[in-house]
Design an enzyme around this catalytic site. Structure first.
Site, PDB file in Angstrom:
ATOM      1  N   CYS A 187       5.617  -6.986   7.708  1.00 44.07           N
ATOM      2  CA  CYS A 187       7.102  -6.012   8.438  1.00 44.07           C
ATOM      3  C   CYS A 187       7.290  -7.494   8.998  1.00 44.07           C
ATOM      4  CB  CYS A 187       6.811  -5.129   9.165  1.00 44.07           C
ATOM      5  SG  CYS A 187       7.465  -3.630   9.834  1.00 44.07           S
ATOM      6  N   CYS A 231       0.417  -2.150  15.739  1.00 46.16           N
ATOM      7  CA  CYS A 231       0.432  -1.941  13.908  1.00 46.16           C
ATOM      8  C   CYS A 231       0.513  -3.270  13.094  1.00 46.16           C
ATOM      9  CB  CYS A 231       2.116  -1.844  13.636  1.00 46.16           C
ATOM     10  SG  CYS A 231       2.244  -1.324  11.663  1.00 46.16           S
ATOM     11  N   GLU A 249       1.217  -1.355   0.212  1.00 46.12           N
ATOM     12  CA  GLU A 249      -0.219   0.414   0.257  1.00 46.12           C
ATOM     13  C   GLU A 249       0.811   1.171   0.346  1.00 46.12           C
ATOM     14  OE1 GLU A 249      -3.449  -2.088   2.025  1.00 46.12           O
ATOM     15  OE2 GLU A 249      -2.418  -0.244   3.713  1.00 46.12           O
ATOM     16  N   CYS A 285      -1.741   5.548  10.274  1.00 45.12           N
ATOM     17  CA  CYS A 285      -1.145   5.575  10.536  1.00 45.12           C
ATOM     18  C   CYS A 285      -1.281   3.900  11.565  1.00 45.12           C
ATOM     19  CB  CYS A 285       0.066   6.282  11.988  1.00 45.12           C
ATOM     20  SG  CYS A 285       0.204   7.581  11.082  1.00 45.12           S
ATOM     21  N   CYS A 329       3.489   8.647   1.331  1.00 45.64           N
ATOM     22  CA  CYS A 329       3.893   7.503   2.007  1.00 45.64           C
ATOM     23  C   CYS A 329       3.926   6.605   1.902  1.00 45.64           C
ATOM     24  CB  CYS A 329       1.969   7.673   3.738  1.00 45.64           C
ATOM     25  SG  CYS A 329       2.500   6.549   4.523  1.00 45.64           S
ATOM     26  N   LEU A 358       8.697   5.933  18.511  1.00 40.41           N
ATOM     27  CA  LEU A 358       9.461   6.148  20.121  1.00 40.41           C
ATOM     28  C   LEU A 358       8.618   5.473  20.834  1.00 40.41           C
ATOM     29  CD1 LEU A 358      11.974   6.955  21.545  1.00 40.41           C
ATOM     30  CD2 LEU A 358      10.576   8.258  22.583  1.00 40.41           C
ATOM     31  N   CYS A 405       5.479  -4.619  16.250  1.00 37.38           N
ATOM     32  CA  CYS A 405       4.780  -4.327  16.856  1.00 37.38           C
ATOM     33  C   CYS A 405       3.733  -4.218  17.354  1.00 37.38           C
ATOM     34  CB  CYS A 405       5.164  -2.211  16.394  1.00 37.38           C
ATOM     35  SG  CYS A 405       6.730  -1.915  16.225  1.00 37.38           S
ATOM     36  N   GLY A 426       5.923  -2.016   6.622  1.00 34.71           N
ATOM     37  CA  GLY A 426       7.701  -2.525   6.470  1.00 34.71           C
ATOM     38  C   GLY A 426       8.181  -1.543   7.316  1.00 34.71           C
ATOM     39  N   GLU A 427       9.614  -1.457   7.682  1.00 39.02           N
ATOM     40  CA  GLU A 427      11.064  -1.249   8.123  1.00 39.02           C
ATOM     41  C   GLU A 427      11.817  -0.701   7.163  1.00 39.02           C
ATOM     42  OE1 GLU A 427      13.476   0.554  10.237  1.00 39.02           O
ATOM     43  OE2 GLU A 427      11.946  -0.179  11.506  1.00 39.02           O
TER      44      GLU A 427
END
Length: 376
Positions: free
Chosen positions: A119, A126, A99, A344, A112, A226, A123, A171-172
């Site tokens: 991923c 997410c 996406e 997000c 974005c 964070l 987390c 993804g990271e």
């Protein structure tokens, strides 16, 4: 508009850097400067039909068409948001879905984009991580997202192009370091998309060796997911913190060559009763001491199966005031495109009619359908 060509196993023209194009032409016993011409057609003029490369002779144009795949990622679905944003589901040649979100503002158009399919960070807040990790995207697949976005803007009658890129999709990014940096070099190249370094932001959960490496090799803007300023809470939310705890993360941020005008952005998802107390705010102020940062406070976005709730307005404003009173900019950011699961933490390759489905079950169903189609 690109020439429509059936998918092939040929190398993608979009994966070739300026240097790689020069090498390819030299291998053909042709001048390396032809490579710069092709590169400019693709990434500066955004033309993907070799027949249109008018400064090359017909024989060479035919050879380029025969030797490379000139296709962009496929558009699987488009989901316009009520706020003017648009989420796109894109399909790779191997039938995987990813996406991106186009977000127009008065003074800019931000894309974005995604760097991986799925991923592996896991987390807790997410939805992308619930898909699991499928594979990295190539630099060409990353850059394809910009080209598609600019085509869509043109179709809508926009005179503007993508001006800002944020690696905050699926993804990271630093887990796909080589391809992400390769793509970023094209974004900021005067012969490519010509974006400023300050207009390209890489968001990371905190892969410390790669943060150091990025600072040495290509210090674009850096954003850190964070979300908590003590190790126990952050490790529970973000497993990566067990490997790279806050003390090591801060050391890396202190050494990152961030532009003095912008500093580093800290992303802080606000979750009711989890990380939104004044004690949490005090720990955050202690963590950022000595850093030039802006803290984006992001009320957590819902997705199916998520039990956590966004912070109440009172907690949000108290948290924000505590930071602001201590000279730390802390805007509250409500995510764009939430109504199409494009905010997000919401990206999980979902089309219309699928937004309320569990991402793990949905992805299994899609892969089973894809395998069945291949078998037929």
């Amino acid at each position: 508009m690109p020439l429509v060509i059936l998918p092939t196993d040929k190398p993608s023209a979009l994966d070739y850097s300026l240097g790689a194009w020069g090498e390819w032409f030299e291998e053909q016993n042709l001048p390396a400067y032809n490579g710069k011409q092709v590169y400019q057609w693709i990434f500066q003029k955004e033309v993907l039909d070799p027949h249109s490369f008018t400064n090359l002779n017909k024989q060479l144009r035919d050879k380029l068409l025969e030797s490379f795949d000139w296709n962009l990622l496929g558009i699987h679905a488009r989901l316009p948001s009520q706020d003017g944003s648009e989420k796109l589901l894109l399909k790779t040649k191997d039938q995987l879905l990813l996406e991106m979100v186009i977000m127009p503002y008065d003074d800019r158009v931000t894309l974005c984009l995604s760097s991986q399919v799925g991923c592996r960070m896991g987390c807790s807040f997410c939805q992308t991580g619930k898909m699991g990790f499928k594979r990295n995207l190539s630099s060409g697949e990353i850059l394809s997202q910009i080209l598609i976005a600019n085509q869509i803007l043109q179709e809508k009658g926009e005179e503007r192009k993508i001006s800002n890129v944020v690696f905050m999709g699926m993804g990271e990014p630093l887990d796909n370091y080589e391809e992400v940096v390769k793509a970023c070099r094209v974004m900021i190249d005067p012969n490519g998309f010509k974006l400023s370094k300050s207009k390209v932001t890489i968001s990371t959960s905190g892969l410390i060796p790669e943060i150091y490496r990025l600072g040495r090799e290509l210090p674009v803007r850096l954003a850190i997911s964070l979300h908590a300023a003590d190790d126990a809470a952050r490790s529970q939310m973000m497993p990566i913190n067990r490997k790279y705890p806050l003390e090591k993360l801060k050391k890396a941020l202190l050494e990152y060559p961030a532009p003095s005008r912008y500093g580093i952005t800290l992303e802080y998802v606000m979750i009711a009763g989890v990380n939104d107390s004044l004690e949490d705010a005090k720990r955050l102020i202690k963590f950022i001491h000595g850093l030039k940062v802006k803290v984006n406070l992001i009320p957590i976005n819902h997705f199916p199966g998520l039990r956590m709730k966004p912070s109440q307005e009172e907690a949000l404003t108290a948290f924000q005031k505590y930071l602001s009173d201590r000279s730390t900019p802390a805007p509250i950011r409500y995510s764009r495109a939430q109504d199409v699961s494009g905010g997000c933490g919401q990206l999980a390759a979902k089309a219309e009619g699928e937004l309320n489905q569990d991402p793990r079950l949905l992805y299994k169903e899609k892969r089973a359908q894809a395998r069945a189609m291949d078998f037929v």
